[in-house]
Structure formats: C-alpha cells, structure tokens
Design a protein around this motif. Structure first.
Motif, mmCIF file in Angstrom:
data_model
loop_
_atom_site.group_PDB
_atom_site.id
_atom_site.type_symbol
_atom_site.label_atom_id
_atom_site.label_comp_id
_atom_site.label_asym_id
_atom_site.label_seq_id
_atom_site.Cartn_x
_atom_site.Cartn_y
_atom_site.Cartn_z
ATOM 1 N N VAL A 47 0.821 -1.213 0.000
ATOM 2 C CA VAL A 47 0.000 0.000 0.000
ATOM 3 C C VAL A 47 0.857 1.268 0.000
ATOM 4 O O VAL A 47 0.403 2.338 0.403
ATOM 5 C CB VAL A 47 -0.976 0.012 1.209
ATOM 6 C CG1 VAL A 47 -1.845 -1.224 1.194
ATOM 7 C CG2 VAL A 47 -0.219 0.112 2.540
ATOM 8 N N ARG B 133 -8.277 -2.635 -2.104
ATOM 9 C CA ARG B 133 -8.033 -3.795 -1.244
ATOM 10 C C ARG B 133 -9.333 -4.527 -0.941
ATOM 11 O O ARG B 133 -9.384 -5.761 -0.911
ATOM 12 C CB ARG B 133 -7.343 -3.356 0.054
ATOM 13 C CG ARG B 133 -6.042 -2.597 -0.180
ATOM 14 C CD ARG B 133 -5.186 -2.541 1.059
ATOM 15 N NE ARG B 133 -5.745 -1.818 2.174
ATOM 16 C CZ ARG B 133 -5.646 -0.516 2.376
ATOM 17 N NH1 ARG B 133 -5.031 0.245 1.468
ATOM 18 N NH2 ARG B 133 -6.153 0.057 3.453
ATOM 19 N N TYR C 101 3.409 -1.377 12.213
ATOM 20 C CA TYR C 101 4.380 -0.995 11.177
ATOM 21 C C TYR C 101 5.798 -0.904 11.737
ATOM 22 O O TYR C 101 6.767 -1.298 11.094
ATOM 23 C CB TYR C 101 3.955 0.356 10.588
ATOM 24 C CG TYR C 101 4.886 0.930 9.548
ATOM 25 C CD1 TYR C 101 4.767 0.562 8.206
ATOM 26 C CD2 TYR C 101 5.859 1.859 9.896
ATOM 27 C CE1 TYR C 101 5.606 1.099 7.237
ATOM 28 C CE2 TYR C 101 6.709 2.400 8.938
ATOM 29 C CZ TYR C 101 6.575 2.018 7.609
ATOM 30 O OH TYR C 101 7.409 2.551 6.658
ATOM 31 N N TRP D 289 2.007 -0.657 5.408
ATOM 32 C CA TRP D 289 0.746 -0.307 6.086
ATOM 33 C C TRP D 289 1.036 0.226 7.472
ATOM 34 O O TRP D 289 1.482 -0.521 8.350
ATOM 35 C CB TRP D 289 -0.168 -1.525 6.153
ATOM 36 C CG TRP D 289 -1.557 -1.214 6.647
ATOM 37 C CD1 TRP D 289 -2.459 -0.374 6.074
ATOM 38 C CD2 TRP D 289 -2.203 -1.758 7.813
ATOM 39 N NE1 TRP D 289 -3.639 -0.356 6.803
ATOM 40 C CE2 TRP D 289 -3.493 -1.201 7.867
ATOM 41 C CE3 TRP D 289 -1.810 -2.663 8.790
ATOM 42 C CZ2 TRP D 289 -4.407 -1.521 8.882
ATOM 43 C CZ3 TRP D 289 -2.708 -2.984 9.806
ATOM 44 C CH2 TRP D 289 -3.997 -2.421 9.848
ATOM 45 N N ASN E 157 -0.792 1.896 10.483
ATOM 46 C CA ASN E 157 -2.062 2.247 11.109
ATOM 47 C C ASN E 157 -1.838 2.331 12.618
ATOM 48 O O ASN E 157 -1.743 1.306 13.297
ATOM 49 C CB ASN E 157 -3.121 1.194 10.769
ATOM 50 C CG ASN E 157 -4.503 1.571 11.278
ATOM 51 O OD1 ASN E 157 -4.697 1.803 12.466
ATOM 52 N ND2 ASN E 157 -5.474 1.615 10.368
ATOM 53 N N PRO F 151 -3.791 -4.692 4.790
ATOM 54 C CA PRO F 151 -3.268 -4.960 3.455
ATOM 55 C C PRO F 151 -3.259 -6.440 3.096
ATOM 56 O O PRO F 151 -2.496 -6.865 2.236
ATOM 57 C CB PRO F 151 -1.827 -4.438 3.569
ATOM 58 C CG PRO F 151 -1.440 -4.770 4.980
ATOM 59 C CD PRO F 151 -2.702 -4.606 5.800
#
Length: 522
Positions: A285, A297, A436, A447, A449, A484
């Motif tokens: 992503v 996605r 991450y 990704w 988040n 993802p």
C-alpha cells in the motif's frame, strides 16, 4: 531404494553409504525458502525446522503441547517483580557441551542474546519490540546462572515463549568468535555451519539440493539415528514418486490426490498435522500504489472465491479463515464476511478510479503452498477469480527464497505467501501484522495504522484472558476491513512417510524433534 542409496552416496561416499541406510532418515519437502542456518538470522519455515535440531534453547515446548513451557538448557527459572523491571533468573544445566566440545555456560547465553540484538535480523523485533530487551539486559551472575531484565511494559511470559523460537538458540561463543569476520558476529560463517549443543550438527548444505545433519557426539539429547538428510523437492509429483520408490522416508507437502492414493497402502503412514500457518495475499500500500486505496483492497477480498479454493483446490486440507489470528490461539475470530461477489468488486474498483479494471503483478513461489497444493495452482485459481471482477493478475513465479527477498524489500505489488507465528501466542501474529514499527509484515506491505499498532500493544501486555480476547476482537476486525491482507486459508500439513518411521510428531508451530525419530527393520 537405489535412488535413496544414490542420495547417500552423494552425501557420504559409497563405502559408508551401503551400511548407513538404516541409520539415515531422508526427509523430503520444499525447503526452497532456506536462506541461512544462523539461528539468530533465520526467519523462514525450513530454517526454523532445521535450526531447532542444531541448537538448544533455555526453555522449550514438547510434542504438540504448545501451552506448557518445559526446561531446556535452563533446568529451572523464576520471574521476580523488581522495582523498575521484571527479573528473570535462569539456572543452567551443568556439563552441557557444544558440538565443538566446549562447555556451555552463562557467557554463551549472554553472547547469544547480545548477538541477536546486534545483528538486527528479520526476527530481532521479537527481542527488541515485543520483549523490549535491550543491550546489556542479559548478565551472567555465575557460570551457570543468567539474569535477564525486562521493562515493566513488556510481558515476561511472552518473552519466555519467544525463547523457544530459533532466535533463542544458544551458540558456542568461542567457536563463533573464532570464525567471525570483522564485526559480523560470525554471521557469514554460521550461514552454512553450526555451533550448537543440539542433537545434530550441520555437515553440509548443498543449496537447492539437500542439507546433511549428523548426530552430535556431545549432545545432551541423544538421537536414535546417525544422520538426517533434508532433501529439497519442490515438485509435488516428484515428492510422491520419491516416497513410493523409497528414495525418501518422509514427504512433507503431499498433494490431496497423493494423500488419497497412499492412504490405503500399508507401506505408508499419513499424518495431517495441525498448523498455525496462514496462507494469504499481501498488498503493498505504499504511496502511489493502487492498493493504497482501501477500496481496491476491499475489491480484492470480494473477488476471491474462497469456498471453491478451500473445498475444491485444497480439498479440505485447510480451514476457511479471513482474520489474522489462526484457529487454536486466543483471539481467533471466526468472522468470514467476504463472499465471492465480482460485481461488488467491479463497483469498488470503479469508485477507486479504475472503471476499466486494474492490472498488477502477483508474485508467487515455484514451490508447494500450505495444504500440499502447488503455489502456481493457487495463483491460477486466484487469477481466474480476479478476471471475473476486472482484476488482471500477471503471475510471476520464482523460487521461494527470492519471493521472500523481494517481499522483505517492499518490492512487490501483491504476493502470495504463508505466515506462521514464531511462538504460540496471538501476539506472534498481531504485532507483525498490525504494527508498522515492528518492521515485519505490516512494514513489508507499507501499512502504517497507529490504531492497529496500539491495539496490538495493549493486547500483548494484557494479563486477563477475557480482556485480552476483547482487544484482539477489535484488532482482528479492524485489520479485516482496513489491512493490506486477504487471508485465504489456514492449512493442515499433509505428510506421508514409510511405515518404518517411528516417533514422528510435528507441532502446530512446525517443529519436529529429530532426536525422537527412528526406523524399524524392513
């Protein structure tokens, strides 16, 4: 049997090989993900299977029981709550020797843990990010007593579970330092040499062909066989033929068709081993990628005919699952909201700015995927499903080790891979897939988040089971919708073996204790 003897001749020479077949076990499978046999660097399925038999850990799990820690190199241990930290004290067994003949003492444990931190290998985040282990936190109190200090924000129970993984395999510090180059801590040398106290020692790794292990004469855990040959066989038909001909004794990764064909034959035994593995698609992503758009996605998830995949192609050798914690662990979420709906997928693609469809590269291994199905077959099935939804997947099949290198460099668009937690705890999936900053799967797919990372961290530190399960429910639902990944299935591991093989047990984490294997007389 002639082909089996030929394999031994290649490894040992004719004179020895003719008398060695009964004390040698040849284990066939797709070991093409093997990159290194250094326990502090290895992070692949095959590497973990092999290094687990070359090195011992302070604590261990035995057999299929992944809930009860047992003594390993530490005959006992205790956890104390200090003023500012957890203090874990390990009392080591005395008289343990490495394959070199050197005695294993506390200095080797300290060196191993410091080495794991310094090398910053693919699994180092288990120490640094999950356990929050820092340099200097491991100390030798005496020759046979080691203390580890962990911050109060980490879980000592999780750390003990992590130590059962190969990153906790204790290396012979004198032998490794003797073979170090510059400041590499012996990394280059340990790629294809061993310096452990496990039941076996590494004799040779012929890349792409086989790994030869021999009984460690100084081992504490005495093996019943003199040697194990890990024969690399990527093609499913060749694997079955090799087992039927007697060329190999164990075949891991048989196709469902081969399992059915061999099940009624008294010459063979079939085991369907549990696993904690997930087969999934990872979507990169990164900025500028079409998969950075959550609607793309989402379209991918609606474009997979999962029921046909699991019940048809995999033929029931797997469990349908769409969330990131496998069945069998706390926090497993059975929700499967995505059904095959190509029209809905097309609508989402149009909303994302791709009314004419989307073309992308699907990276896959040339080997065998979970459930004994060739990865290429799974890719072909997905390609067919995707086409009905306006997604054109250009399949690129390469050796599994190259797939992993590409994936770890964030150089993929979509990749078909497998993942199994390194230790039997939900955090073995939650942190790598949600945080991450752990530099694992979320990082590989770009990704980031913060909410997912925070939930993973909160759940890892929660000690009350019901509260922990509630946090994992929130996390798994968030990643299911926004992450993802497209989780495909949780495979069983179909394994065939000669009826002569005794003592074979494979845990759900993927370990097989080779010292317990033996062969009855034909």
């Amino acid at each position: 049997m002639k082909r089996a003897l030929a394999t031994l001749v290649l490894a040992l020479g004719l004179g020895v090989a003719q008398d060695a077949r009964q004390t040698t076990l040849i284990y066939g499978g797709d070991w093409s993900d093997l990159i290194t046999l250094d326990p502090q660097v290895s992070y692949e399925f095959s590497g973990g299977l092999i290094t687990d038999n070359l090195y011992e850990t302070l604590v261990r799990f035995e057999g299929t029981d992944l809930s009860t820690l047992k003594p390993g190199l530490a005959e006992s241990w205790k956890v104390d709550r200090g003023a500012n930290a957890w203090i874990i004290t390990f009392n080591l067994r005395k008289g343990v020797k490495f394959s070199s003949g050197n005695e294993l003492t506390a200095k080797d444990v300290v060196y191993t843990f410091e080495r794991a931190l310094a090398l910053k290998g693919p699994g180092s985040f288990l120490f640094t990010d999950i356990a929050a282990l820092g340099p200097g936190a491991t100390k030798a109190v005496s020759d046979y007593v080691v203390q580890v200090s962990l911050p109060k924000t980490s879980s000592p129970g999780t750390f003990l579970s992590i130590l059962t993984f190969n990153i906790g395999g204790i290396v012979d510090s004198a032998e490794v330092q003797k073979n170090a180059k510059g400041g590499d801590y012996g990394k280059e040398w340990l790629t294809d040499h061993s310096a452990g106290s496990g039941p076996f020692r590494l004799v040779r790794w012929d890349r792409g062909s086989q790994v030869l292990l021999e009984a460690n004469p100084n081992a504490r855990l005495k093996p019943k066989l003199q040697r194990i040959i890990m024969r690399e066989i990527k093609e499913a038909t060749v694997l079955r033929t090799a087992l039927e001909s007697g060329e190999i004794d164990i075949a891991e990764g048989l196709t469902p068709e081969a399992v059915r064909a061999l099940s009624g034959n008294p010459r063979f035994k079939i085991v369907k081993a549990d696993s904690l593995r997930l087969n999934y698609l990872g979507m990169n992503v990164k900025e500028g990628s079409p998969f950075a758009n959550p609607k793309v996605r989402e379209a991918v998830r609606w474009a997979i005919n999962q029921d046909e995949l699991v019940n048809g192609l995999v033929q029931g050798n797997g469990t349908k699952i769409q969330t990131i914690i496998p069945k069998g662990l706390l926090g497993y979420n059975p929700a499967t909201p995505y059904k095959f709906d190509p029209a809905r997928a097309k609508k989402l693609l149009a909303e994302a700015g791709y009314p004419g469809g989307l073309e992308f590269e699907l990276l896959v291994s040339t080997g065998i995927c979970g459930g004994g199905v060739p990865c290429a077959d799974i890719a072909a099935k997905l390609q067919s499903d995707f086409a009905k939804a306006g997604l054109k997947a250009n399949v690129k099949a390469i050796a599994n080790a190259e797939v992993l290198r590409t994936y770890r460099a964030q150089n993929h668009q979509v990749v078909l891979v497998g993942w199994s937690p390194d230790f039997p705890d939900p955090d073995g999936n939650a942190t790598p897939m949600a945080d991450y900053n752990a530099k694992s799967l979320a990082w590989r797919n770009s990704w980031n988040n913060p909410t997912a990372a925070k939930l993973a961290n909160q759940a890892s530190l929660e000690t009350e089971a019901s509260k922990r399960a509630a946090l994992y429910k929130l996390l798994t639902e968030l990643v299911l919708r926004e992450g993802p990944y497209a989780i495909l299935y949780q495979p069983a591991v179909p394994i065939g073996m000669s009826a002569q093989v005794q003592g074979f047990v494979r845990s759900a984490i993927g370990t097989v204790r080779f010292e317990n294997l033996s062969k009855s007389q034909p």
